[in-house]
Motif scaffolding. Structure first.
Motif, PDB file in Angstrom:
ATOM      1  N   LEU A  59     -10.542  -3.396  -0.578  1.00 55.57           N
ATOM      2  CA  LEU A  59      -9.127  -3.365  -0.955  1.00 55.57           C
ATOM      3  C   LEU A  59      -8.752  -2.035  -1.589  1.00 55.57           C
ATOM      4  CD1 LEU A  59      -8.737  -6.964  -2.442  1.00 55.57           C
ATOM      5  CD2 LEU A  59      -7.727  -6.107  -0.330  1.00 55.57           C
ATOM      6  N   LEU A  60      -9.642  -1.500  -2.440  1.00 59.48           N
ATOM      7  CA  LEU A  60      -9.371  -0.218  -3.084  1.00 59.48           C
ATOM      8  C   LEU A  60      -9.316   0.904  -2.055  1.00 59.48           C
ATOM      9  CD1 LEU A  60      -8.989   1.440  -5.644  1.00 59.48           C
ATOM     10  CD2 LEU A  60     -11.485   1.591  -5.843  1.00 59.48           C
ATOM     11  N   SER A  61     -10.268   0.908  -1.117  1.00 54.96           N
ATOM     12  CA  SER A  61     -10.294   1.933  -0.078  1.00 54.96           C
ATOM     13  C   SER A  61      -9.043   1.855   0.789  1.00 54.96           C
ATOM     14  CB  SER A  61     -11.540   1.757   0.797  1.00 54.96           C
ATOM     15  OG  SER A  61     -11.547   2.666   1.868  1.00 54.96           O
ATOM     16  N   SER A  62      -8.643   0.627   1.147  1.00 57.74           N
ATOM     17  CA  SER A  62      -7.442   0.443   1.961  1.00 57.74           C
ATOM     18  C   SER A  62      -6.197   0.926   1.225  1.00 57.74           C
ATOM     19  CB  SER A  62      -7.307  -1.036   2.326  1.00 57.74           C
ATOM     20  OG  SER A  62      -6.101  -1.274   3.015  1.00 57.74           O
ATOM     21  N   ARG A  63      -6.138   0.648  -0.077  1.00 58.45           N
ATOM     22  CA  ARG A  63      -4.981   1.058  -0.871  1.00 58.45           C
ATOM     23  C   ARG A  63      -4.892   2.583  -0.952  1.00 58.45           C
ATOM     24  NH1 ARG A  63      -6.266  -1.708  -5.028  1.00 58.45           N
ATOM     25  NH2 ARG A  63      -5.347  -3.610  -4.170  1.00 58.45           N
ATOM     26  N   LYS A  64      -6.043   3.224  -1.139  1.00 58.81           N
ATOM     27  CA  LYS A  64      -6.056   4.682  -1.217  1.00 58.81           C
ATOM     28  C   LYS A  64      -5.635   5.309   0.114  1.00 58.81           C
ATOM     29  CE  LYS A  64      -9.519   5.247  -4.876  1.00 58.81           C
ATOM     30  NZ  LYS A  64     -10.886   5.754  -5.209  1.00 58.81           N
ATOM     31  N   GLN A  65      -6.109   4.727   1.226  1.00 61.88           N
ATOM     32  CA  GLN A  65      -5.736   5.256   2.532  1.00 61.88           C
ATOM     33  C   GLN A  65      -4.238   5.093   2.769  1.00 61.88           C
ATOM     34  OE1 GLN A  65      -8.108   3.463   5.595  1.00 61.88           O
ATOM     35  NE2 GLN A  65     -10.053   4.111   4.684  1.00 61.88           N
ATOM     36  N   ARG A  66      -3.678   3.964   2.358  1.00 60.69           N
ATOM     37  CA  ARG A  66      -2.249   3.730   2.538  1.00 60.69           C
ATOM     38  C   ARG A  66      -1.430   4.706   1.698  1.00 60.69           C
ATOM     39  NH1 ARG A  66      -2.428  -1.096   1.389  1.00 60.69           N
ATOM     40  NH2 ARG A  66      -1.607  -1.104  -0.729  1.00 60.69           N
ATOM     41  N   GLU A  67      -1.877   4.931   0.448  1.00 65.48           N
ATOM     42  CA  GLU A  67      -1.175   5.866  -0.415  1.00 65.48           C
ATOM     43  C   GLU A  67      -1.241   7.295   0.148  1.00 65.48           C
ATOM     44  OE1 GLU A  67      -3.129   5.305  -4.121  1.00 65.48           O
ATOM     45  OE2 GLU A  67      -2.019   3.459  -4.630  1.00 65.48           O
ATOM     46  N   ARG A  68      -2.416   7.648   0.708  1.00 67.98           N
ATOM     47  CA  ARG A  68      -2.563   8.987   1.279  1.00 67.98           C
ATOM     48  C   ARG A  68      -1.609   9.167   2.463  1.00 67.98           C
ATOM     49  NH1 ARG A  68      -5.136  10.489   5.557  1.00 67.98           N
ATOM     50  NH2 ARG A  68      -6.384   8.571   5.664  1.00 67.98           N
ATOM     51  N   ARG A  69      -1.510   8.140   3.333  1.00 71.60           N
ATOM     52  CA  ARG A  69      -0.615   8.237   4.490  1.00 71.60           C
ATOM     53  C   ARG A  69       0.848   8.321   4.053  1.00 71.60           C
ATOM     54  NH1 ARG A  69      -4.517   4.782   6.813  1.00 71.60           N
ATOM     55  NH2 ARG A  69      -3.399   2.933   6.094  1.00 71.60           N
ATOM     56  N   GLN A  70       1.175   7.561   2.987  1.00 73.68           N
ATOM     57  CA  GLN A  70       2.541   7.609   2.483  1.00 73.68           C
ATOM     58  C   GLN A  70       2.879   9.002   1.940  1.00 73.68           C
ATOM     59  OE1 GLN A  70       2.476   4.386  -0.326  1.00 73.68           O
ATOM     60  NE2 GLN A  70       3.019   2.833   1.206  1.00 73.68           N
ATOM     61  N   GLN A  71       1.900   9.603   1.256  1.00 75.52           N
ATOM     62  CA  GLN A  71       2.109  10.952   0.731  1.00 75.52           C
ATOM     63  C   GLN A  71       2.264  11.955   1.871  1.00 75.52           C
ATOM     64  OE1 GLN A  71      -1.305  11.530  -1.766  1.00 75.52           O
ATOM     65  NE2 GLN A  71      -0.512  10.244  -3.437  1.00 75.52           N
ATOM     66  N   GLU A  72       1.433  11.825   2.917  1.00 74.55           N
ATOM     67  CA  GLU A  72       1.525  12.722   4.063  1.00 74.55           C
ATOM     68  C   GLU A  72       2.859  12.547   4.776  1.00 74.55           C
ATOM     69  OE1 GLU A  72      -1.889  11.700   6.349  1.00 74.55           O
ATOM     70  OE2 GLU A  72      -3.278  12.899   5.140  1.00 74.55           O
ATOM     71  N   ARG A  73       3.319  11.300   4.883  1.00 76.53           N
ATOM     72  CA  ARG A  73       4.602  11.048   5.539  1.00 76.53           C
ATOM     73  C   ARG A  73       5.747  11.644   4.734  1.00 76.53           C
ATOM     74  NH1 ARG A  73       4.226   5.881   5.735  1.00 76.53           N
ATOM     75  NH2 ARG A  73       3.145   5.836   7.743  1.00 76.53           N
ATOM     76  N   ALA A  74       5.654  11.480   3.394  1.00 75.66           N
ATOM     77  CA  ALA A  74       6.696  12.034   2.530  1.00 75.66           C
ATOM     78  C   ALA A  74       6.727  13.557   2.633  1.00 75.66           C
ATOM     79  CB  ALA A  74       6.453  11.600   1.082  1.00 75.66           C
TER      80      ALA A  74
END
Length: 259
Positions: free
Chosen positions: A218-233
Motif C-alpha cells: 500500500l505504501l509503495s502504491s501510494r508513493k507511485q500514485r503521488e509521483r505520477r500526480q506530481q509528474e502530471r502537475a
C-alpha cells in the motif's frame, strides 16, 4: 433433539447455520487476508459449542479474545473489528460481552500476581481473592476425565501463564517447563498442548508477515500514485496537459486490493 410422531429430529445447529448467521449479523465484506482467520475461529467455536463434553470457562474466553485480537491486529477498517467479534460470538450463541468480561477478569487477575502464584493455583495449593469461578477451575478440570480440551483453551492458558511471567514468551526452556507443569497439574495432553501452541505462534508470525507485506504494498502504491500526480502537475504547468492512456490505466489500478 426431539421427537415428532415416530421421527427423531436433530436440531443441532450445523456449521452452515453458524456461517449463515454470522454473515447476516456482519454484512460488510471482510478483507481477504483475514477471512480465513475469522471463519476458522468461528468453526472451531461452533464445533465446541455442540460437543456434549464441552464446558465454557474463563480461560476458554481468554483464548478466544487473545486469538482474535492477535490475528486481527492491523485489520482495516478498525471499527469493524467489534462487529466481527460480536457476530462470531452470537453466531455460536454466546454473549460477546460476557466473553470479553470473563477474559478481562482472568487477565487482570494473573497480571496482578506472579508465575509462582499461578503455578500454585494450578496445583490447587492457593486461591485468588474474590474469584470462586477461577479458584475452582483447576480442580474441576483435573478431576474431570471427560474434560474437552481445545486449542482455544490452550491459547487462553498460555496467555494466563505469560501474563503472570512475561519472560516465558522469550525463554524457551522456562516456557517448556511451565507448560509441562500446567499439563501435569490439569491432566492435559502435553504433546497436543505444545503442538497447538507452537502452531499458534507460527501462524501469528505468518500473519504478521502478511500484514507487513500488505502495508509495504500500500505504501509503495501510494508513493507511485503521488509521483505520477506530481509528474502530471509538472506537465500541466509546462503546457502538456494530456496524460498518457498508460498512466491513466496504471493510476486507476495501482492500489492493491485487500478484500
Amino acid at each position: 433433539m426431539f421427537w415428532i410422531g415416530d421421527c427423531f429430529v436433530n436440531t443441532i445447529r450445523t456449521v452452515s447455520d453458524t456461517k449463515r448467521s454470522f454473515y447476516t449479523l456482519h454484512a460488510r465484506p471482510i478483507n481477504s487476508v483475514y477471512r480465513r482467520v475469522v471463519e476458522e475461529l468461528m468453526v472451531e467455536m461452533h464445533l465446541l459449542s455442540v460437543n456434549t463434553d464441552f464446558r465454557y470457562d474463563p480461560l476458554y474466553a481468554l483464548g478466544i479474545t487473545t486469538a482474535f485480537d492477535r490475528f486481527m491486529l492491523g485489520y482495516t477498517p478498525a471499527e469493524d473489528k467489534d462487529s466481527i467479534f460480536g457476530a462470531i460470538c452470537r453466531a455460536v450463541e454466546c454473549d460477546p460481552q460476557q466473553v470479553r468480561s470473563d477474559a478481562d477478569r482472568a487477565r487482570a487477575l494473573t497480571e496482578s500476581t506472579d508465575g509462582d502464584a499461578v503455578s500454585a493455583w494450578l496445583r490447587t495449593e492457593r486461591t485468588f481473592d474474590g474469584d470462586d469461578i477461577l479458584n475452582d477451575l483447576p480442580g474441576a478440570i483435573a478431576n474431570n476425565p471427560r474434560f474437552k480440551y481445545s486449542r482455544l483453551f490452550a491459547i487462553g492458558l498460555y496467555a494466563f501463564l505469560t501474563a503472570a511471567d512475561t519472560a516465558l514468551i522469550e525463554d524457551e526452556d522456562r516456557r517448556r517447563a511451565a507448560l509441562e507443569q500446567a499439563c501435569e497439574a490439569l491432566s492435559l495432553p502435553r504433546e497436543k498442548f505444545e503442538k497447538d501452541l507452537d502452531l499458534y505462534r507460527s501462524n501469528l508470525e505468518k500473519m504478521e508477515q502478511a500484514r507487513l507485506a500488505i502495508e509495504d504494498a500500500l505504501l509503495s502504491s501510494r508513493k507511485q500514485r503521488e509521483r505520477r500526480q506530481q509528474e502530471r502537475a509538472a506537465a500541466e504547468s509546462s503546457g502538456d496537459t494530456e496524460a498518457s492512456p498508460v498512466e491513466e490505466a496504471t493510476d486507476s489500478s495501482s492500489e492493491p486490493s485487500t478484500s
